[in-house]
Scaffold this motif. Structure first.
Motif, PDB file in Angstrom:
ATOM      1  N   UNK A  86      29.563  48.506   9.764  1.00  0.00           N
ATOM      2  CA  UNK A  86      30.759  48.330   8.764  1.00  0.00           C
ATOM      3  C   UNK A  86      32.338  48.939   8.399  1.00  0.00           C
ATOM      4  N   UNK A  87      31.665  50.429   9.549  1.00  0.00           N
ATOM      5  CA  UNK A  87      32.952  50.928   8.706  1.00  0.00           C
ATOM      6  C   UNK A  87      33.204  51.676  10.409  1.00  0.00           C
ATOM      7  N   UNK A  88      34.867  51.497  10.520  1.00  0.00           N
ATOM      8  CA  UNK A  88      35.432  51.491  11.460  1.00  0.00           C
ATOM      9  C   UNK A  88      36.093  52.906  11.605  1.00  0.00           C
ATOM     10  N   UNK A  89      35.954  53.669  13.109  1.00  0.00           N
ATOM     11  CA  UNK A  89      36.349  54.556  13.192  1.00  0.00           C
ATOM     12  C   UNK A  89      37.583  54.965  13.475  1.00  0.00           C
ATOM     13  N   UNK A  90      37.645  53.507  14.211  1.00  0.00           N
ATOM     14  CA  UNK A  90      39.634  53.590  14.696  1.00  0.00           C
ATOM     15  C   UNK A  90      39.890  52.325  14.373  1.00  0.00           C
ATOM     16  N   UNK A  91      41.338  52.628  14.601  1.00  0.00           N
ATOM     17  CA  UNK A  91      42.186  51.641  14.305  1.00  0.00           C
ATOM     18  C   UNK A  91      41.772  49.796  15.082  1.00  0.00           C
ATOM     19  N   UNK A  92      40.944  50.687  16.278  1.00  0.00           N
ATOM     20  CA  UNK A  92      41.035  49.657  17.427  1.00  0.00           C
ATOM     21  C   UNK A  92      39.566  48.666  17.100  1.00  0.00           C
ATOM     22  N   UNK A  93      38.674  49.152  16.214  1.00  0.00           N
ATOM     23  CA  UNK A  93      37.336  48.394  15.368  1.00  0.00           C
ATOM     24  C   UNK A  93      37.981  48.040  14.871  1.00  0.00           C
ATOM     25  N   UNK A  94      38.997  48.105  13.973  1.00  0.00           N
ATOM     26  CA  UNK A  94      39.278  47.557  13.165  1.00  0.00           C
ATOM     27  C   UNK A  94      40.062  45.868  12.767  1.00  0.00           C
ATOM     28  N   UNK A  95      40.844  45.922  13.707  1.00  0.00           N
ATOM     29  CA  UNK A  95      41.469  44.737  14.280  1.00  0.00           C
ATOM     30  C   UNK A  95      41.164  44.246  15.379  1.00  0.00           C
ATOM     31  N   UNK A  96      41.006  42.946  15.028  1.00  0.00           N
ATOM     32  CA  UNK A  96      40.019  42.018  17.067  1.00  0.00           C
ATOM     33  C   UNK A  96      41.406  41.433  17.805  1.00  0.00           C
ATOM     34  N   UNK A  97      41.696  41.545  18.709  1.00  0.00           N
ATOM     35  CA  UNK A  97      42.594  41.422  19.684  1.00  0.00           C
ATOM     36  C   UNK A  97      43.369  39.750  19.172  1.00  0.00           C
ATOM     37  N   UNK A  98      42.650  38.409  19.037  1.00  0.00           N
ATOM     38  CA  UNK A  98      43.056  37.415  18.605  1.00  0.00           C
ATOM     39  C   UNK A  98      44.269  37.570  17.832  1.00  0.00           C
ATOM     40  N   UNK A  99      43.655  38.703  16.831  1.00  0.00           N
ATOM     41  CA  UNK A  99      44.972  38.631  15.351  1.00  0.00           C
ATOM     42  C   UNK A  99      46.542  37.976  15.773  1.00  0.00           C
ATOM     43  N   UNK A 100      47.139  37.568  15.206  1.00  0.00           N
ATOM     44  CA  UNK A 100      48.454  37.031  14.807  1.00  0.00           C
ATOM     45  C   UNK A 100      49.245  38.336  15.227  1.00  0.00           C
ATOM     46  N   UNK A 101      50.103  38.507  15.666  1.00  0.00           N
ATOM     47  CA  UNK A 101      51.245  39.904  15.898  1.00  0.00           C
ATOM     48  C   UNK A 101      52.215  39.489  14.495  1.00  0.00           C
ATOM     49  N   UNK A 102      52.037  41.021  13.425  1.00  0.00           N
ATOM     50  CA  UNK A 102      52.971  41.704  12.396  1.00  0.00           C
ATOM     51  C   UNK A 102      53.993  41.422  12.565  1.00  0.00           C
ATOM     52  N   UNK A 103      54.406  40.102  11.581  1.00  0.00           N
ATOM     53  CA  UNK A 103      56.603  40.341  11.712  1.00  0.00           C
ATOM     54  C   UNK A 103      56.640  41.395  11.050  1.00  0.00           C
ATOM     55  N   UNK A 104      58.213  41.843  11.749  1.00  0.00           N
ATOM     56  CA  UNK A 104      58.793  43.017  11.563  1.00  0.00           C
ATOM     57  C   UNK A 104      58.961  44.088  10.544  1.00  0.00           C
ATOM     58  N   UNK A 105      59.038  42.749   8.891  1.00  0.00           N
ATOM     59  CA  UNK A 105      59.252  43.156   8.553  1.00  0.00           C
ATOM     60  C   UNK A 105      58.384  41.663   7.253  1.00  0.00           C
ATOM     61  N   UNK A 106      57.092  42.654   5.928  1.00  0.00           N
ATOM     62  CA  UNK A 106      56.913  41.753   5.868  1.00  0.00           C
ATOM     63  C   UNK A 106      57.138  41.724   4.438  1.00  0.00           C
ATOM     64  N   UNK A 107      56.768  40.378   3.441  1.00  0.00           N
ATOM     65  CA  UNK A 107      57.310  40.599   1.988  1.00  0.00           C
ATOM     66  C   UNK A 107      56.689  41.434   1.091  1.00  0.00           C
ATOM     67  N   UNK A 108      56.509  41.552   0.116  1.00  0.00           N
ATOM     68  CA  UNK A 108      56.272  42.885  -0.350  1.00  0.00           C
ATOM     69  C   UNK A 108      55.431  43.894  -0.352  1.00  0.00           C
ATOM     70  N   UNK A 109      54.454  44.519  -0.575  1.00  0.00           N
ATOM     71  CA  UNK A 109      53.927  45.126  -0.382  1.00  0.00           C
ATOM     72  C   UNK A 109      52.411  45.550   0.352  1.00  0.00           C
ATOM     73  N   UNK A 110      52.736  45.499   1.510  1.00  0.00           N
ATOM     74  CA  UNK A 110      51.966  46.152   2.235  1.00  0.00           C
ATOM     75  C   UNK A 110      50.809  47.241   2.515  1.00  0.00           C
TER      76      UNK A 110
END
Length: 140
Positions: free
Chosen positions: A68-92
């Motif tokens: 269940x627990x990711x040891x690194x940032x790479x383990x917590x995301x998948x390469x197929x996720x959409x890119x994150x916009x430069x400016x995010x609304x609200x608090x992320x």
């Protein structure tokens, strides 16, 4: 003036009074259910946070931590996720490394992703439901 023995007894009595025991219902899906061989069980642990629950659970079931627990940032995301916009609304915010689940796995408290609450510091109360979700994923 209390003796050392009286002081020690008093300190341990205070410590035991402040230690909280919490019982939650644990529900498992997918790979977690297969690994444990059960869908639902009651689990009692010392403390009242998701972190304390997971610490005790992982001592009893160490294979779940790896699952269940990711040891690194790479383990917590998948390469197929959409890119994150430069400016995010609200608090992320994102849970810190070591407190993130691996891609596709999730931990929920009463139906809410722990990331949307207080991460591993989410408080648990008697009778809460903790879901350990790691669905079976197949691709064509």
């Amino acid at each position: 003036m209390p003796t050392t023995r009286e002081a020690t007894t008093s300190e341990s009595a205070s410590a035991s009074e402040t230690t909280t025991e919490t019982t939650v219902t644990v529900r498992c899906t997918g790979h977690v259910r297969t690994e444990l061989g059960k869908y639902e069980f009651e689990y009692t642990f010392e403390g009242d946070t998701l972190r304390e629950f997971l610490d005790e659970l992982f001592v009893e079931y160490p294979e779940l931590q790896e699952m269940l627990i990711a040891e690194s940032e790479e383990e917590s995301t998948h390469s197929g996720w959409a890119p994150t916009p430069e400016e995010l609304p609200g608090t992320w915010t994102k849970n810190p490394v070591g407190e993130q689940t691996i891609a596709y796995a999730r931990i929920l408290v009463n139906g809410h992703f722990n990331e949307n609450e207080k991460g591993f510091d989410t408080e648990l109360e008697e009778g809460d439901r903790v879901a350990l979700v790691y669905p079976f994923m197949f691709c064509c």
